[in-house]
Write a protein that holds these residues in place. Structure first.
Motif, PDB file in Angstrom:
ATOM      1  N   GLY B   8       0.826  -1.203   0.000  1.00  0.00           N
ATOM      2  CA  GLY B   8       0.000   0.000   0.000  1.00  0.00           C
ATOM      3  C   GLY B   8       0.856   1.246   0.000  1.00  0.00           C
ATOM      4  N   THR B   9       1.793   1.289   0.898  1.00  0.00           N
ATOM      5  CA  THR B   9       2.646   2.466   0.983  1.00  0.00           C
ATOM      6  C   THR B   9       3.413   2.659  -0.326  1.00  0.00           C
ATOM      7  OG1 THR B   9       2.920   1.807   3.266  1.00  0.00           O
ATOM      8  CG2 THR B   9       4.326   3.600   2.461  1.00  0.00           C
ATOM      9  N   TRP B  10       3.933   1.549  -0.835  1.00  0.00           N
ATOM     10  CA  TRP B  10       4.686   1.637  -2.081  1.00  0.00           C
ATOM     11  C   TRP B  10       3.813   2.190  -3.201  1.00  0.00           C
ATOM     12  CZ3 TRP B  10       8.591   2.542  -4.755  1.00  0.00           C
ATOM     13  CH2 TRP B  10       8.694   2.151  -6.102  1.00  0.00           C
ATOM     14  N   SER B  11       2.596   1.675  -3.259  1.00  0.00           N
ATOM     15  CA  SER B  11       1.692   2.133  -4.315  1.00  0.00           C
ATOM     16  C   SER B  11       1.438   3.636  -4.216  1.00  0.00           C
ATOM     17  CB  SER B  11       0.393   1.335  -4.223  1.00  0.00           C
ATOM     18  OG  SER B  11      -0.674   2.099  -4.705  1.00  0.00           O
ATOM     19  N   GLN B  12       1.246   4.097  -2.976  1.00  0.00           N
ATOM     20  CA  GLN B  12       0.998   5.532  -2.807  1.00  0.00           C
ATOM     21  C   GLN B  12       2.228   6.333  -3.231  1.00  0.00           C
ATOM     22  OE1 GLN B  12      -2.098   6.518  -1.537  1.00  0.00           O
ATOM     23  NE2 GLN B  12      -2.578   4.365  -1.633  1.00  0.00           N
ATOM     24  N   LEU B  13       3.374   5.879  -2.811  1.00  0.00           N
ATOM     25  CA  LEU B  13       4.594   6.621  -3.116  1.00  0.00           C
ATOM     26  C   LEU B  13       4.837   6.629  -4.623  1.00  0.00           C
ATOM     27  CD1 LEU B  13       6.902   5.490  -0.204  1.00  0.00           C
ATOM     28  CD2 LEU B  13       5.769   7.689  -0.533  1.00  0.00           C
ATOM     29  N   VAL B  19       3.064  11.157 -10.560  1.00  0.00           N
ATOM     30  CA  VAL B  19       2.452  12.476 -10.727  1.00  0.00           C
ATOM     31  C   VAL B  19       3.549  13.530 -10.802  1.00  0.00           C
ATOM     32  CG1 VAL B  19       1.025  14.208  -9.621  1.00  0.00           C
ATOM     33  CG2 VAL B  19       0.278  11.853  -9.659  1.00  0.00           C
ATOM     34  N   PHE B  20       4.558  13.340  -9.963  1.00  0.00           N
ATOM     35  CA  PHE B  20       5.616  14.341  -9.960  1.00  0.00           C
ATOM     36  C   PHE B  20       6.303  14.408 -11.320  1.00  0.00           C
ATOM     37  CE2 PHE B  20       9.945  15.797  -9.255  1.00  0.00           C
ATOM     38  CZ  PHE B  20       9.685  17.007  -8.642  1.00  0.00           C
ATOM     39  N   MET B  21       6.418  13.246 -11.964  1.00  0.00           N
ATOM     40  CA  MET B  21       7.096  13.233 -13.251  1.00  0.00           C
ATOM     41  C   MET B  21       6.349  14.049 -14.298  1.00  0.00           C
ATOM     42  SD  MET B  21       9.736  11.869 -12.542  1.00  0.00           S
ATOM     43  CE  MET B  21      10.543  11.764 -14.129  1.00  0.00           C
ATOM     44  N   HIS B  22       5.116  14.326 -14.005  1.00  0.00           N
ATOM     45  CA  HIS B  22       4.358  15.158 -14.955  1.00  0.00           C
ATOM     46  C   HIS B  22       4.890  16.578 -15.026  1.00  0.00           C
ATOM     47  CE1 HIS B  22       0.759  12.957 -16.481  1.00  0.00           C
ATOM     48  NE2 HIS B  22       1.206  12.084 -15.588  1.00  0.00           N
ATOM     49  N   SER B  23       5.729  16.955 -14.079  1.00  0.00           N
ATOM     50  CA  SER B  23       6.330  18.281 -14.147  1.00  0.00           C
ATOM     51  C   SER B  23       7.060  18.467 -15.466  1.00  0.00           C
ATOM     52  CB  SER B  23       7.347  18.474 -13.029  1.00  0.00           C
ATOM     53  OG  SER B  23       6.892  17.887 -11.847  1.00  0.00           O
ATOM     54  N   PHE B  24       7.472  17.338 -16.053  1.00  0.00           N
ATOM     55  CA  PHE B  24       8.306  17.454 -17.257  1.00  0.00           C
ATOM     56  C   PHE B  24       7.547  17.092 -18.522  1.00  0.00           C
ATOM     57  CE2 PHE B  24      10.677  16.063 -13.507  1.00  0.00           C
ATOM     58  CZ  PHE B  24      11.362  17.247 -13.260  1.00  0.00           C
ATOM     59  N   ARG B  25       6.226  17.064 -18.396  1.00  0.00           N
ATOM     60  CA  ARG B  25       5.431  16.748 -19.585  1.00  0.00           C
ATOM     61  C   ARG B  25       4.980  18.009 -20.294  1.00  0.00           C
ATOM     62  NH1 ARG B  25       2.192  12.055 -19.162  1.00  0.00           N
ATOM     63  NH2 ARG B  25       3.484  10.329 -18.428  1.00  0.00           N
ATOM     64  N   LYS B  26       4.541  17.807 -21.548  1.00  0.00           N
ATOM     65  CA  LYS B  26       3.964  18.921 -22.299  1.00  0.00           C
ATOM     66  C   LYS B  26       2.556  19.186 -21.745  1.00  0.00           C
ATOM     67  CE  LYS B  26       2.718  19.756 -27.047  1.00  0.00           C
ATOM     68  NZ  LYS B  26       1.353  19.454 -26.831  1.00  0.00           N
ATOM     69  N   ARG B  27       2.152  20.437 -21.818  1.00  0.00           N
ATOM     70  CA  ARG B  27       0.818  20.742 -21.292  1.00  0.00           C
ATOM     71  C   ARG B  27      -0.265  20.350 -22.294  1.00  0.00           C
ATOM     72  NH1 ARG B  27       3.700  24.976 -18.230  1.00  0.00           N
ATOM     73  NH2 ARG B  27       2.822  24.813 -16.148  1.00  0.00           N
TER      74      ARG B  27
ATOM     75  N   SER C 288      -1.908  13.811  -6.069  1.00  0.00           N
ATOM     76  CA  SER C 288      -1.823  12.434  -6.528  1.00  0.00           C
ATOM     77  C   SER C 288      -2.714  11.441  -5.795  1.00  0.00           C
ATOM     78  CB  SER C 288      -0.374  11.942  -6.477  1.00  0.00           C
ATOM     79  OG  SER C 288       0.300  12.494  -5.378  1.00  0.00           O
ATOM     80  N   LEU C 289      -3.093  11.711  -4.570  1.00  0.00           N
ATOM     81  CA  LEU C 289      -3.827  10.667  -3.845  1.00  0.00           C
ATOM     82  C   LEU C 289      -5.321  10.955  -3.790  1.00  0.00           C
ATOM     83  CD1 LEU C 289      -1.435   9.838  -0.910  1.00  0.00           C
ATOM     84  CD2 LEU C 289      -1.498   8.948  -3.231  1.00  0.00           C
ATOM     85  N   PRO C 290      -6.080   9.915  -3.962  1.00  0.00           N
ATOM     86  CA  PRO C 290      -7.527  10.090  -3.842  1.00  0.00           C
ATOM     87  C   PRO C 290      -7.935  10.109  -2.375  1.00  0.00           C
ATOM     88  CG  PRO C 290      -7.044   7.819  -4.317  1.00  0.00           C
ATOM     89  CD  PRO C 290      -5.718   8.527  -4.275  1.00  0.00           C
ATOM     90  N   ARG C 291      -9.140  10.563  -2.159  1.00  0.00           N
ATOM     91  CA  ARG C 291      -9.632  10.649  -0.798  1.00  0.00           C
ATOM     92  C   ARG C 291     -10.219   9.295  -0.387  1.00  0.00           C
ATOM     93  NH1 ARG C 291     -13.987  13.871  -1.496  1.00  0.00           N
ATOM     94  NH2 ARG C 291     -12.659  15.684  -1.567  1.00  0.00           N
ATOM     95  N   PRO C 292      -9.710   8.707   0.724  1.00  0.00           N
ATOM     96  CA  PRO C 292     -10.286   7.419   1.142  1.00  0.00           C
ATOM     97  C   PRO C 292     -11.642   7.633   1.811  1.00  0.00           C
ATOM     98  CG  PRO C 292      -8.563   8.057   2.636  1.00  0.00           C
ATOM     99  CD  PRO C 292      -8.649   9.138   1.615  1.00  0.00           C
ATOM    100  N   ARG C 293     -12.309   6.508   2.022  1.00  0.00           N
ATOM    101  CA  ARG C 293     -13.601   6.595   2.698  1.00  0.00           C
ATOM    102  C   ARG C 293     -13.375   6.989   4.147  1.00  0.00           C
ATOM    103  NH1 ARG C 293     -16.063   1.104   1.596  1.00  0.00           N
ATOM    104  NH2 ARG C 293     -15.730   0.880   3.831  1.00  0.00           N
ATOM    105  N   TYR C 294     -14.325   7.639   4.758  1.00  0.00           N
ATOM    106  CA  TYR C 294     -14.121   8.182   6.099  1.00  0.00           C
ATOM    107  C   TYR C 294     -13.816   7.085   7.124  1.00  0.00           C
ATOM    108  CZ  TYR C 294     -14.714  10.741  10.353  1.00  0.00           C
ATOM    109  OH  TYR C 294     -14.490  11.287  11.567  1.00  0.00           O
ATOM    110  N   ASP C 295     -14.562   5.969   7.018  1.00  0.00           N
ATOM    111  CA  ASP C 295     -14.332   4.917   8.016  1.00  0.00           C
ATOM    112  C   ASP C 295     -12.932   4.333   7.871  1.00  0.00           C
ATOM    113  OD1 ASP C 295     -15.164   3.929   5.553  1.00  0.00           O
ATOM    114  OD2 ASP C 295     -15.621   1.975   6.430  1.00  0.00           O
ATOM    115  N   ARG C 296     -12.413   4.319   6.622  1.00  0.00           N
ATOM    116  CA  ARG C 296     -11.047   3.839   6.410  1.00  0.00           C
ATOM    117  C   ARG C 296     -10.045   4.750   7.109  1.00  0.00           C
ATOM    118  NH1 ARG C 296     -11.159   0.949   1.329  1.00  0.00           N
ATOM    119  NH2 ARG C 296     -12.618  -0.715   1.801  1.00  0.00           N
ATOM    120  N   VAL C 297     -10.327   6.046   7.011  1.00  0.00           N
ATOM    121  CA  VAL C 297      -9.426   7.008   7.641  1.00  0.00           C
ATOM    122  C   VAL C 297      -9.349   6.721   9.129  1.00  0.00           C
ATOM    123  CG1 VAL C 297      -9.137   9.429   8.217  1.00  0.00           C
ATOM    124  CG2 VAL C 297      -9.885   8.785   5.941  1.00  0.00           C
TER     125      VAL C 297
END
Ligand code: SF4
Ligand code: SF4
Ligand code: SF4
Ligand code: SF4
Ligand code: FES
Lengths: 923, 179, 325
Positions: B8-13, B19-27, C288-297
């Motif tokens: 989970g943490t990895w996925s978020q990171l 998303v950060f890499m989009h800084s270098f994309r064309k608009r 970049s991150l979506p908002r989780p459901r409140y109970d998850r929070v």
């Protein structure tokens, strides 16, 4: 009752029906074209195929036409069967091989039975690669448009026109691929019921020309349940409005009154509602010679109130073409002593006599459906097709019904039209008519007796005497008449349900008395007969029940200056009384208040003219000739498209005027208030409250929708005036909403159906979804409430026999001849009606024409106390000598019974303005 | 649990990284109105009424567009020319209500009503967004160059008699005795 | 000039510093609103506000003009006193927290012994602002937002405090300067990695930033507790959120990233750079991150973060006890 099995489910149905009718009554959908509930089956279109099984064990079965198969007990069929489905799909496909690519420019589109059936069977791709046959169209008159390419040869049109309505000028021509439905050449369709072709024809071959001239699709119309105001039958209609105009009138199914059909006056006579010269805002002037100024409501009421307050005595003149509510409210305003019905004295006497007879003759007044169940009919002094057309159509069906009786003896079901007809041939139930000129029912009559009014009465008395010797006898009858009386009496006595029809057309109370005597004589024999009395106008019956002074009384009061103000409601006095007489009376009047929805000659003289609502913009109640109180509802609010218009129902105006007159604070009044007020004030009319549900009626908590749910253009139709949409108008008077929001389905039984629509059923055939069984009654009950109940007991015969008619050497007795087209005050203002109406003329016998030295078409001057008109002559060979027949609806106080002088007018064409046109109204 | 936490943490990171890499994309957006926008021909913008190849009004006032419109912003009235041709006496679209869904174009059996790649219709007064026929009718066939409804339909109009439409036989002579 | 005793000089200097720092914080919060929009634009492949002034630099001015001149409306159904009070509480409690942040060895407003505890106290007060605001608005969305905010803040503050206890245990003090100085050799991010993680998460949650913006979730609550607010009252909530962001970033820098410590560059630059990094990180999170459901929070807070913090604290405590010095 019979049990049939459809797709494995058992249903209880009426065993006398065919399978198609039975299934449709159950709510099961089978596509069909040629079958019609009122005209039975011929098996022409092959669209209604289903698979029928011999018994439980039969799993093969065979395809049958459901419309030609009896719904006998233990019948097993399958509608969903694959082969039956494919068969039906292929039938539509070949019906369509010649069908033009017309829907977008076809007036039928959107309420087309062919479209519905095509969708129902699932045909949507053209596979046929060859060329389509085409046809040329015909001009069929101002009412009906013809586009022959669209025909699918179901034969409904000719079956209706020739068989049901008795028309002779429409037929099927050609053979095989050439078949053509039309006239032998271009020309106006003559039959008075031709308009029903637009509903009977399942395609766009016959369409409403008056509608096409300002066409709107059915889904875009706003409807309300309404009652035809064009005669006293009170057919139920469904008028459709768009952009502040009535666009068309369609039949509204009523199981007891009009069933599936209307006459052409009712269907095409709505144009007066759309006239541009209608009064739309109040107008006021203090002196007759000033020009009227347009005022807003409050100012107008203020002026009206103070002018009336200044008056010594106010007379109110009502009208038999206005609703009970409006007449009642007028009566409240001026007081019962000062209220006149606006009906001339002789006519009113006739109306009162009719009310009395209907209540005391011992025979009930049948409904139109019931008329068709009578097996011997005697019509005294009415040309029904002209004076109460829809009733005439029912009388025709009553005579044809003999074929049903004959067929059922052989076990032929009544719906098997061709067999019934072939077996029955010309054998009809006896119909006798006594009327001076030819009538539309002559072809189905045993005999028509062309007699003068007095002789008609004498014949009637003689018939009564022949039935019951206790009835007064007529002495010195000539042998012809005596023989005729015996024959008629014989037929009536032999019948299980004899029916006597008479009415006000000839303006003779003796004729009514004679009809009453026959009815009493029959009643004493305990016959299950009926008496039907035709009134001249839509609300004549109701007004007679309400009572009031005659028009002459009112004019006398005014001329004699015992009153100096008069309020006239929806009545053109010049139409009912001689011009001089009205002029004299109005000249003495200080304040003339006129409420009308037409710009009449009376309104043109008003000090205060208030624009009242026609049937399309207002609500009210009418009582028809059978004593059925029926409510009509406002179709649209004129303010939506024309915010400047100030049209209101007369009763609403009168209420407000009363408040202003008595300096009461202005308050609004609702339809329910007035209806209840009217019912309480007149015990005879107590039943009118029941005629329709009140304003707080709801279905599933919803109002009833006036607009179909697909109504388009809401956010744009008014956007040229102001882009912000106003709130939909609210309706305090009725349970209907001025929008598509509300109930419009068929699942919940209801009486008041503004328009018939069911999923997959856009055409008028959708009414089948609202009836308890197809062709039966509305599931919520047929609308309306009967007032005028029979008073039980024996009633004495009328005795004052008139003398035989003696022709006079240089004077002719005037007979007003009812005219369907152009013969009534309102519909004759509609343009197509003016085009269709024959010019007014004078009917003379051959001998009289010779005596005067005139022939067909030459002008003759007619002179009486009321003035002079010049009209072309029509020579009628059977016409009794000494009578002069004048076309009805020419106004000016011309009435039955006048003794007139006739002078050939040579070729000088100096006719008074308007005479000879449909209606000289703005002369 | 631990695995869930780590992935989970990895996925978020990883998401954040991407998303950060989009800084270098064309608009993707353009600086409208400084730069012009390219709109494909089938873009659904301002609505027009077109004419058939002969230059006659295409609309036959069938009302199908009006009934298809989900916001009911089209209203029109059928009229009839001397020669039998149906046409709209008036044709009104309230663009302040239109959602440019294109249902009207979809419903039109004659190709009369079409949406165009023009969206620059803003007005300061809403009333100006009510377009009448004069504002809608153009002088050409729009996107559909060939279609001519009356050449297919069975109705006779001036210049096209019965039997002259596609796939039609000459009108029948009902009075003939020949089969 | 004899009143200008050294005491007074020190006082004046402290007041000046306080003014600069607090104003700076507010201003930074305001500028952040624009920076955030530009950055989100960048990461979403669009421009963001670039119309006012060169490169949109005057957007802030435009926004301020707009928000100052909006009608300051109090709904008739609102509880007036609380309604007016709560944005003030929000702003004040956040600004007060700033006084404990040491920016450089010389800069800082107050050098409290109980520095960290003071921050917790202020963060606790901030909950009242939200709760009052939501309650006083008399609006069900506002109330739901406020309920969510208080429940969320309470839950996350529990382990927020515990997360920092590791740092306190190592340093042996609540004083911020001492904590910073204790990191001269090794930033606490290393020994206190899990403490950092949970504090970061709690920090986001307490400031209601994405992905923990349940209390204002536009799509569900139409703006949550400040839905009825307009003009500068709304502005105070709005800027307050960004000031909170700055505060949490500064705290993270101070507690885990060695505060002003860093080679070559002057301390203030180090501090600014580190704080800036976290501000941008906050914005990236939102992007970049979506908002989780409140109970998850809530369950994430109680079931993951809290145990993690406790374990971290236990281990830290054990290490501190076992490894002398
Ligand atoms: S008759 Fe019906 S199916 Fe045929 S063109 Fe007309 S609307 Fe279409
Ligand atoms: S004209 Fe109409 S009713 Fe007559 S056969 Fe053709 S489709 Fe049937
Ligand atoms: S685009 Fe859609 S909303 Fe606009 S007029 Fe056409 S159907 Fe109506
Ligand atoms: S659908 Fe086409 S032809 Fe029909 S009214 Fe609309 S624009 Fe005209
Ligand atoms: S409806 Fe049965 S064959 Fe036509």
């Amino acid at each position: 009752m019979a049990t049939i099995h459809v797709d494995g489910k058992a249903y209880e149905v009426n065993g006398a029906d065919n399978l198609l009718q039975a299934c449709l009554s159950l709510g099961l959908d089978i596509p069909y074209f040629c079958w019609h509930p009122a005209m039975g089956s011929v098996g022409a279109c092959r669209q209604c195929a289903v698979r029928q099984y011999k018994d439980e064990d039969d799993d093969k079965g065979m395809l049958v036409m459901s419309c030609m198969t009896p719904a006998a007990d233990r019948t097993r069929i399958s509608i969903e069967d694959d082969e039956a489905r494919e068969f039906r799909a292929s039938v539509v496909e070949w019906l369509m091989i010649n069908h033009p690519h017309d829907c977008p420019v076809c007036e039928e589109g959107g309420h087309c039975h062919l479209q519905d059936m095509t969708v129902m069977t699932g045909h949507d791709r053209r596979r046929y690669r060859f060329r389509k046959r085409t046809h040329r169209n015909q001009y069929l008159g101002p009412f009906i448009a013809h586009e022959m390419n669209r025909c699918i040869t179901c034969y409904r049109c000719v079956r209706f026109y020739n068989e049901y309505a008795g028309g002779e000028d429409l037929g099927a021509f050609g053979a095989n691929d050439n078949i053509y439905f039309g006239r032998h050449q271009d020309g106006v369709l003559e039959n008075e019921f031709a308009g029903n072709l637009t509903e009977v024809c399942p395609t766009g071959v016959f369409t409403d020309q008056t509608h096409s001239d300002h066409y709107t699709r059915k889904w875009d119309l706003q409807f309300a349940p309404s009652i035809c105001h064009q005669c006293s039958v009170g057919c139920n209609i469904s008028p459709g409005e768009r952009y502040g105009e009535i666009r068309r009138i369609e039949n509204r199914y009523h199981g007891e009154v009009n069933g599936h059909f209307l006459c052409d006056r009712g269907r095409f006579g709505y144009g007066y509602v759309n006239r541009t010269d209608r009064p739309r805002v109040p107008a006021w002037r203090s002196q007759s010679k000033d020009d009227p100024v347009e005022l807003d409501v409050d100012a107008a009421l203020g002026h009206g109130g103070s002018a009336l307050r200044a008056a010594r005595r106010i007379i109110g003149i009502g009208s038999p073409r206005a609703s009970l509510e409006s007449n009642h409210q007028l009566r409240e305003l001026v007081g019962a002593d000062n209220f006149s019905t606006g009906i001339s004295a002789p006519e009113q006497a006739g109306l009162e006599r009719m009310t009395e007879l209907n209540r005391t003759c011992g025979l009930p007044t049948p409904s139109l459906r019931d008329v068709e169940a009578h097996d011997a009919i005697f019509v005294l002094g009415e040309d029904l097709i002209q004076s109460a057309a829809r009733l005439g159509l029912s009388v025709r069906q009553a005579t044809l019904a003999r074929r049903h009786d004959l067929a059922s003896k052989l076990g032929i079901p009544t719906w098997n039209t061709d067999a019934v007809k072939t077996h029955g041939q010309d054998r009809l139930h006896p119909l006798f008519i006594a009327y001076p000129s030819a009538t539309g029912l002559d072809p189905v009559a045993v005999r028509r007796h062309a007699l003068a009014p007095n002789d008609i009465a004498r014949l009637g008395f003689a018939v009564a005497h022949a039935i019951d010797p206790a009835a007064p006898a007529v002495d010195d009858l000539d042998s012809d008449m005596a023989e005729a009386a015996r024959t008629i009496a014989q037929a009536l006595k032999a019948a299980s349900r004899p029916l006597i029809i008479s009415g006000a057309s000839l303006g003779s109370t003796s004729v009514l008395d004679a009809a009453g005597n026959i009815a009493r004589a029959l009643a004493r024999r305990a016959a299950r007969g009926g008496l039907m009395l035709v009134r001249p106008e839509a609300n004549s019956t109701g007004l007679a029940l309400m009572g009031g002074h005659s028009l002459e009384w009112a004019l006398d009061e005014l001329t004699g200056q015992s009153a100096d103000a008069v309020v006239v409601v929806e009545n053109d006095l010049y139409d009912r009384a001689p011009r001089d007489r009205v002029d004299q009376a109005l000249a003495k009047v200080q304040t003339l208040v006129v409420l009308d929805h037409q710009y009449t000659r009376t309104l043109a003289r008003a000090h205060l003219a208030l624009p009242s609502a026609s049937f399309a913009e207002g609500d009210g109640t009418l009582v028809n000739l059978e004593g059925r109180a029926q409510r009509f509802f406002q179709v649209y609010d004129p303010r939506y498209i024309r915010p400047q218009s100030r049209i209101h129902e007369s009763w609403r105006w009168l209420h407000a005027l009363g408040a202003s007159l008595h300096r009461r604070p202005a308050s609004d009044i609702t339809l329910d208030d007035v209806t209840h007020g009217c019912a309480e004030a007149h015990p005879m009319l107590a039943g009118i409250v029941e005629a329709a549900p009140g304003a707080n009626f709801r279905i599933e908590g919803l109002r009833l929708a006036r607009e179909p749910h697909r109504y388009s253009g809401r956010t744009s139709m008014r956007a040229d005036q102001a882009v912000a949409e106003p709130r939909p108008l609210q309706d305090p008077d009725t349970p209907f909403s001025f929008s598509m929001e509300g109930y419009s389905g068929h699942g919940r039984p209801r009486q008041q159906v503004p328009f018939a629509w069911a999923p997959g059923w856009n055409s008028p055939q959708a009414w089948n979804k609202f009836t308890d069984e197809v062709g039966g009654h509305l599931r919520g009950g047929d609308p309306g409430a009967k007032v005028m109940p029979l008073i039980p007991g024996h009633h004495d015969y009328a005795g004052n026999l008139p003398d035989a008619f003696q022709r006079q050497p240089d004077r002719w007795q005037l007979v007003m001849m009812a005219r369907l087209f152009g013969g009534d005050e309102t519909s004759s203002r509609a343009e197509p009606m003016q085009e269709r109406a024959e010019p007014a003329h004078l009917t003379l016998s051959e001998r009289d024409a010779e005596r005067l030295g005139v022939s067909e078409g030459l002008p003759v001057g007619i002179t009486a106390d009321v003035g002079e008109v010049v009209l072309p002559v029509h020579v009628d060979p059977g016409w009794p000598d000494g009578l002069a027949g004048l076309s009805g609806g020419i106004g000016g106080g011309w009435a039955n019974g006048f003794m007139v002088e006739l002078v050939p007018a040579g070729n000088r064409h100096n006719r008074p303005a308007g005479a000879g046109e449909a209606r000289p109204w703005n002369g | 649990m631990l695995k869930w936490l780590i992935t989970g943490t990895w996925s978020q990171l990883r998401t954040m990284g991407l998303v950060f890499m989009h800084s270098f994309r064309k608009r993707e957006t353009v600086n409208y109105p400084d730069e012009e926008v390219y709109l494909p021909p089938r873009y659904r913008g301002r609505i027009i009424l077109t004419r058939d190849p002969d230059g006659e009004e295409r609309c036959v006032a069938c009302n199908l567009c009006a009934v298809a419109c989900p916001v009911d912003c089209i209203s029109l009235q059928k009229g009839e020319q001397e020669d039998g041709r149906w046409y709209p006496e008036f044709f009104r679209i309230n663009f302040s209500r239109c959602i440019y869904c294109g249902m009207c174009e979809e419903a039109c059996p004659t190709s009369a009503i079409q949406l165009t790649p023009d969206f620059e219709m803003s007005e300061y007064r809403r009333q100006e967004l009510v377009y009448e026929k004069e504002d809608l009718l153009i002088n050409g066939p729009g996107k559909d160059h060939d279609y001519h409804f009356y050449k297919v339909a069975g109705m006779a109009i001036g210049g096209k008699d019965k039997g002259r439409a596609q796939n039609e036989q000459e009108p029948k002579d009902v009075k003939t005795l020949l089969p | 000039m004899e009143w200008l005793t050294p005491q007074w000089q020190a006082n004046l200097l402290a007041m000046g510093q306080a003014l600069v720092i607090l104003l700076g914080a507010v201003l930074l919060g305001a500028v952040l609103t624009v920076i955030e929009r530009r950055l989100l634009g960048l990461w979403q492949d669009r421009y963001g506000p670039n119309r006012v002034g060169p490169f949109g630099s005057l957007q802030l001015v435009a926004d301020m003009i707009k928000i100052f001149f909006k009608e300051d409306w109090i709904p008739p159904f609102a509880d007036r006193t609380l309604f007016v009070l709560s944005p003030a509480i929000a702003m004040a409690s956040l600004l007060l927290s700033f006084i404990i942040i040491p920016i450089t060895p010389g800069w800082g407003i107050a050098d409290l012994h109980i520095g960290l505890l003071f921050f917790f106290a202020m963060a606790g007060i901030n909950v009242y602002a939200v709760l009052f605001g939501g309650w006083a608005s008399g609006n069900k969305y506002a109330l739901i937002g406020a309920m969510r905010a208080s429940a969320q803040t309470l839950s996350y503050e529990v382990f927020m405090g515990l997360a920092l206890m590791g740092v306190v245990a190592i340093t042996g003090s609540f004083n911020m300067r001492e904590i910073v100085n204790a990191q001269a050799d090794l930033w606490f991010i290393v020994p206190q990695f899990f403490g950092f993680c949970t504090f970061l998460i709690a920090g986001i949650a307490v400031t209601h930033r994405h992905p923990f913006d349940q209390p204002e979730a536009e799509q569900e609550l139409a703006d949550g507790y400040h839905v009825e607010y307009s003009s500068m009252k709304f502005g105070m909530f709005f800027i307050g959120e960004y000031v909170g962001m700055v505060l949490v970033s500064a705290l993270i820098v101070t507690l885990f990233f060695g505060g002003w410590h860093g080679p070559w560059l002057p301390p203030v630059v180090w501090f600014a750079l580190k704080t800036g990094f976290f501000l941008i990180f906050f914005i990236l999170l939102r992007g970049s991150l979506p908002r989780p459901r409140y109970d998850r929070v809530m369950s994430f807070g109680w079931k993951v973060c809290l145990p993690l913090t406790l374990v971290n604290l236990l281990v830290t405590g054990a290490v501190v006890l076992l490894v002398p010095g």
